[in-house]
Scaffold this motif. Sequence first.
Motif: not given
Lengths: 372, 255
Positions: A274-277, A271-272, A280
């Motif tokens: 792919i740039g999710l905050g 998840a990190d 998210q």
Amino acid sequence: MSTTGSISFAVPRSAPRRDPPAREAGVLLWLRKNLFSSVYNSALTLLALWALFVTIPDFVAWAFVDAVWQTDDPAACRAAAGACWAVVAEKHRVMLFGTFPYDEHWRAVAVIAVVIAMAIVSVFKRFWSYWLFVAWLGATGIVLLLLLGGLFGLTPTGTHQWGGLPLTLLMFVGTVVGGMPLAIMLALGRRSSLPAIKAICIGFIEIVRGVPLITVLFMASLMFPLFMPEGLTIDKFLRAQIGMILFFAAYAAEIVRGGLQAIPRGQYEAADAIGLGYWQKTGRIVLPQALRIVLPALMNDIIRAFKNTTFVSIIGLFDVLGATATALEDPLWVLYALEAYVFIFVLYFVFCYAMSKYSERVERDLSKGRNL
Amino acid sequence: MSLIEDGASGAGAPIVELRDVNKWYSDFHVLRDVTLTVGRGEKVVICGPSGSGKSTLIRCINRLEEHQEGEIFVDGVELVPDVRRIEAIRRQVGMVFQSFNLFPHLTVMDNLTLGPILVQGTPQEAAEAGAMELLERVKIPDQAWKYPGQLSGGQQQRVAIARALMLRPKVMLFDEPTSALDPEMISEVLEVMVELAQEGMTMICVTHEMGFARKVADLVVFMDEGEIVEAAPPEQFFADARNERTKLFLSQILH
């Protein structure tokens, strides 16, 4: 490497696929396998049969054959040898609706119908959408309108008049709906890297878990008003509701935390990557998996929350059980408390068993098409 | 359509730069003065024995690990402890993991579209169209609506590659992408990686697939005990390694 002295060999062959050999079946085989597989097992089977033989006929005679189903004269019950189910028929209004005004009982029935209908609709996966959420909001509005009155020509009925099954259901739904988000926030907070948030969450969970529910309810009902400024009072039902929510949340938070710990680190990293905050990642990746893992344990706690609503009778709110106790204060019918409580037992069992089945169904729906 | 946005436009300029990077796991010095520059569109293969710090190195490039000393630049932006900047850099960098790390509760399609929809605000239909295009490139368009658990390891890793490509990254990091695969599935994943390389994607791969290194790498880097021991173009690396440690390692993996 082959050596001349080797005796290992294999036979290459092309064998057609075929069905497995038929299995033996039959009643006698089943009996032999399951009930009479050994001397010890046979003895237990016979013992169980004897116990059933001794108890079942007496129970059937008491509960059905000799029972009095309908009478408004307690004397008829005294004359009969069996159960006096008439007490339920006679007292069902007080048992089910408590102190709610007699003429307004239709409103209480409507509340029960709305809650049960919504629960049934929520079972089916095809209704799981944004609209179900909206429907629950609407249902909440209708329930509160029916219970509070004061609009559209409905007689106002204060929360002190609420009682019976509507109170039980409302307290239960309020506990779960209010408690789950709090539990999730506490569980996330307990794993937070911010020391202050972490400390507050741990402190809250440990303190609330460390005291009995009755204490929490007494605090909410007796001590809480002492700390409030002069003239400001919060409704007793609401105070009990808040106490129930806090208690439920502290336990559920630890269950949710167990689920969070079961999520592999790779899920966070993916998840990190792919740039999710944070939110998210938490909302779309971590929580859906964590809650699925802990669903059985969570349902256990939710069912317990349903039964815990009976504690509110201690601070003077009349849930189904409390209302039943009140109904049985009538000296004419007090002899038949057992029958009334059997009825309440069946009522609670139906609700809890339905929830248990519901949870099983949700688990099945969630795991469809997946093999983890 | 090319998978990469501007592979050729800035040719020659470095896209990833590491200067004297040092990192410790508590007392253990896992990266020692690592300096590495990767040019736009170039492919670097990193190999080395387990525990040599090669995975840690590429995980520093998208900040899954934090380095303590030295500088790391991605597309000219330095990696510093600033959440917004890190999230921005992560969008430029795609990563493929050894254990795939697909989201098991989401369909293949949702695994792919989640990033673009949440991170870039792409409308769902556009994201799904883009996802189908990528799934066709990795040759599994018919698996779009299945869950990861229903796919073979090779298929899962190809989905993971497609997922990493969804945000149109400028660099792709591969952390031992074939190490967890059954032997018969390794080639289908390598094939996709070779095609990606031939289209001009910048790639940094930690792998022991020396055939892949020979075929596509511009530079092969050998790491041991947290240091870069040797770095050379593949022809030279395999034919004429200078360092004894490199020679020993090569003799062990090239049977």
